[in-house]
Design a protein around this motif. Sequence first.
Motif, PDB file in Angstrom:
ATOM      1  N   SER A 128       0.826  -1.207   0.000  1.00  0.00           N
ATOM      2  CA  SER A 128       0.000   0.000   0.000  1.00  0.00           C
ATOM      3  C   SER A 128       0.860   1.256   0.000  1.00  0.00           C
ATOM      4  O   SER A 128       0.595   2.208  -0.738  1.00  0.00           O
ATOM      5  CB  SER A 128      -0.928  -0.017   1.221  1.00  0.00           C
ATOM      6  OG  SER A 128      -1.686   1.159   1.286  1.00  0.00           O
TER       7      SER A 128
ATOM      8  N   PHE B  11       2.402   1.677  -3.381  1.00  0.00           N
ATOM      9  CA  PHE B  11       1.412   2.166  -4.343  1.00  0.00           C
ATOM     10  C   PHE B  11       1.247   3.682  -4.249  1.00  0.00           C
ATOM     11  O   PHE B  11       1.308   4.388  -5.256  1.00  0.00           O
ATOM     12  CB  PHE B  11       0.074   1.466  -4.097  1.00  0.00           C
ATOM     13  CG  PHE B  11      -1.056   2.016  -4.928  1.00  0.00           C
ATOM     14  CD1 PHE B  11      -1.256   1.576  -6.227  1.00  0.00           C
ATOM     15  CD2 PHE B  11      -1.911   2.986  -4.408  1.00  0.00           C
ATOM     16  CE1 PHE B  11      -2.293   2.078  -6.992  1.00  0.00           C
ATOM     17  CE2 PHE B  11      -2.952   3.494  -5.172  1.00  0.00           C
ATOM     18  CZ  PHE B  11      -3.142   3.038  -6.465  1.00  0.00           C
ATOM     19  N   TRP B  12       1.032   4.187  -3.035  1.00  0.00           N
ATOM     20  CA  TRP B  12       0.795   5.623  -2.887  1.00  0.00           C
ATOM     21  C   TRP B  12       2.051   6.427  -3.198  1.00  0.00           C
ATOM     22  O   TRP B  12       1.969   7.540  -3.717  1.00  0.00           O
ATOM     23  CB  TRP B  12       0.313   5.932  -1.469  1.00  0.00           C
ATOM     24  CG  TRP B  12      -1.078   5.459  -1.226  1.00  0.00           C
ATOM     25  CD1 TRP B  12      -1.492   4.475  -0.375  1.00  0.00           C
ATOM     26  CD2 TRP B  12      -2.265   5.939  -1.863  1.00  0.00           C
ATOM     27  NE1 TRP B  12      -2.853   4.301  -0.454  1.00  0.00           N
ATOM     28  CE2 TRP B  12      -3.351   5.189  -1.358  1.00  0.00           C
ATOM     29  CE3 TRP B  12      -2.516   6.923  -2.815  1.00  0.00           C
ATOM     30  CZ2 TRP B  12      -4.657   5.397  -1.768  1.00  0.00           C
ATOM     31  CZ3 TRP B  12      -3.821   7.133  -3.225  1.00  0.00           C
ATOM     32  CH2 TRP B  12      -4.876   6.384  -2.711  1.00  0.00           C
TER      33      TRP B  12
ATOM     34  N   GLN C   9       4.327   5.617  -5.456  1.00  0.00           N
ATOM     35  CA  GLN C   9       4.399   5.644  -6.913  1.00  0.00           C
ATOM     36  C   GLN C   9       3.334   6.562  -7.506  1.00  0.00           C
ATOM     37  O   GLN C   9       3.581   7.294  -8.466  1.00  0.00           O
ATOM     38  CB  GLN C   9       4.238   4.225  -7.466  1.00  0.00           C
ATOM     39  CG  GLN C   9       5.392   3.287  -7.159  1.00  0.00           C
ATOM     40  CD  GLN C   9       6.643   3.663  -7.933  1.00  0.00           C
ATOM     41  OE1 GLN C   9       6.553   4.209  -9.019  1.00  0.00           O
ATOM     42  NE2 GLN C   9       7.796   3.357  -7.367  1.00  0.00           N
TER      43      GLN C   9
ATOM     44  N   GLY D  78      -5.028  -5.952 -10.139  1.00  0.00           N
ATOM     45  CA  GLY D  78      -4.321  -4.862 -10.814  1.00  0.00           C
ATOM     46  C   GLY D  78      -4.668  -4.727 -12.276  1.00  0.00           C
ATOM     47  O   GLY D  78      -5.097  -3.651 -12.722  1.00  0.00           O
TER      48      GLY D  78
ATOM     49  N   LEU E 199      -2.297   3.810 -13.091  1.00  0.00           N
ATOM     50  CA  LEU E 199      -2.430   2.477 -12.507  1.00  0.00           C
ATOM     51  C   LEU E 199      -1.619   1.450 -13.286  1.00  0.00           C
ATOM     52  O   LEU E 199      -1.008   0.548 -12.700  1.00  0.00           O
ATOM     53  CB  LEU E 199      -3.906   2.071 -12.475  1.00  0.00           C
ATOM     54  CG  LEU E 199      -4.814   2.880 -11.556  1.00  0.00           C
ATOM     55  CD1 LEU E 199      -6.262   2.423 -11.706  1.00  0.00           C
ATOM     56  CD2 LEU E 199      -4.370   2.754 -10.104  1.00  0.00           C
TER      57      LEU E 199
ATOM     58  N   ILE F  88       1.969   1.671 -12.332  1.00  0.00           N
ATOM     59  CA  ILE F  88       2.248   1.176 -10.981  1.00  0.00           C
ATOM     60  C   ILE F  88       2.188  -0.345 -10.928  1.00  0.00           C
ATOM     61  O   ILE F  88       3.056  -0.997 -10.346  1.00  0.00           O
ATOM     62  CB  ILE F  88       1.259   1.792  -9.979  1.00  0.00           C
ATOM     63  CG1 ILE F  88       1.490   3.299  -9.865  1.00  0.00           C
ATOM     64  CG2 ILE F  88       1.387   1.132  -8.612  1.00  0.00           C
ATOM     65  CD1 ILE F  88       0.459   4.014  -9.040  1.00  0.00           C
ATOM     66  N   PHE F  89       1.167  -0.930 -11.551  1.00  0.00           N
ATOM     67  CA  PHE F  89       0.955  -2.364 -11.429  1.00  0.00           C
ATOM     68  C   PHE F  89       1.807  -3.180 -12.387  1.00  0.00           C
ATOM     69  O   PHE F  89       2.012  -4.376 -12.154  1.00  0.00           O
ATOM     70  CB  PHE F  89      -0.526  -2.706 -11.656  1.00  0.00           C
ATOM     71  CG  PHE F  89      -1.402  -2.354 -10.490  1.00  0.00           C
ATOM     72  CD1 PHE F  89      -1.295  -3.034  -9.293  1.00  0.00           C
ATOM     73  CD2 PHE F  89      -2.334  -1.334 -10.593  1.00  0.00           C
ATOM     74  CE1 PHE F  89      -2.093  -2.713  -8.215  1.00  0.00           C
ATOM     75  CE2 PHE F  89      -3.141  -1.003  -9.514  1.00  0.00           C
ATOM     76  CZ  PHE F  89      -3.018  -1.685  -8.315  1.00  0.00           C
TER      77      PHE F  89
ATOM     78  N   ARG G  25       7.473   0.064 -13.955  1.00  0.00           N
ATOM     79  CA  ARG G  25       7.724   0.656 -12.659  1.00  0.00           C
ATOM     80  C   ARG G  25       9.164   1.127 -12.575  1.00  0.00           C
ATOM     81  O   ARG G  25      10.092   0.379 -12.830  1.00  0.00           O
ATOM     82  CB  ARG G  25       7.419  -0.357 -11.558  1.00  0.00           C
ATOM     83  CG  ARG G  25       7.331   0.260 -10.172  1.00  0.00           C
ATOM     84  CD  ARG G  25       7.009  -0.835  -9.145  1.00  0.00           C
ATOM     85  NE  ARG G  25       5.764  -1.479  -9.470  1.00  0.00           N
ATOM     86  CZ  ARG G  25       5.374  -2.613  -8.909  1.00  0.00           C
ATOM     87  NH1 ARG G  25       6.133  -3.219  -8.036  1.00  0.00           N
ATOM     88  NH2 ARG G  25       4.230  -3.156  -9.268  1.00  0.00           N
TER      89      ARG G  25
END
Length: 297
Positions: A20, A23-24, A26, A212, A285, A288-289, A294
């Motif tokens: 988590s 994720f935030w 990134q 994702g 998204l 990120i996923f 990435r």
Amino acid sequence: MAIVEIIRPESNDATATGASRTFWRQFRKNRLGILGAVLVILIAASALFAPLIITHDPIRIMVGPRLAAPSLDFLLGTDQLGRDTFSRTIMGGRIPLLVAFASLGSALAVGVVLGLIAGFGPRWLDNLLLLVFDTIRSFPGIIFALAIIALLGPSLASIIFVIAITSVPIYARVVRTQTQALRSSEYIAAERSMGAGMTRILGVHVLPNVIGPLLILVSMDVPAVIAWEAGLSFLGMGVRPPTPDWGAILNDGYSYINQTPWLVIASGIPIVLATLGFTFLGEALRDIFDPKLRKDL
């Protein structure tokens, strides 16, 4: 064995917390993603709180000036029947968003179930479901939509049904592919050897791995669905008048564009902003996923 069972939840919680935070971290670095999220929140909030934002009754026909330019009384002018364009535009955002979330939500639910069945089911069932998916996708989308709506009649339910049916194969194939890739993995075999049931395997190991890609697909499909709904309403095959809708307002603006451009502007800008917002959010998204995109692991 008992020690393993005690340690595993703590490890999972720590992993979830770390994921988590990653994720935030990134997401905050992606400026277009933040812009997309802001646009999506603004559009969703305007549709949700539309009754508190509008300044006039959106379906009330006024005797006053028709096709009027923007003013303090009518922020975006009036249409050919004297109705307030600003209020109709704000209320008109409810229909596209309702269609998008209802149709894609239904397609996602059905697609996940069918994808899991195809991925973990017997070979003959997998082939049968693939045949159904290919059959649905073989029809051109707009032709299929026009045929179904002509058969069932133009309505909100017909549009939702058509979009949901044509979207199910997309999500089902993604889930099927990911399920088959995980089906033969070593840790799935280990779970089976330890007596784990199918429900645990699918719920704990398979579904988290497809969330994702599915989120990316849904966010990318929302602007396409909004455009579909607006296009069908523009052709008169959407919601019935006098219900405000971006496509219907755009159709009115096209008919009276020589007298005033404000109807086209009022309905066109929200469609463009919604498309950009969900597209930017979907690309963020995806960055990120997707481990290949990435930058900061």
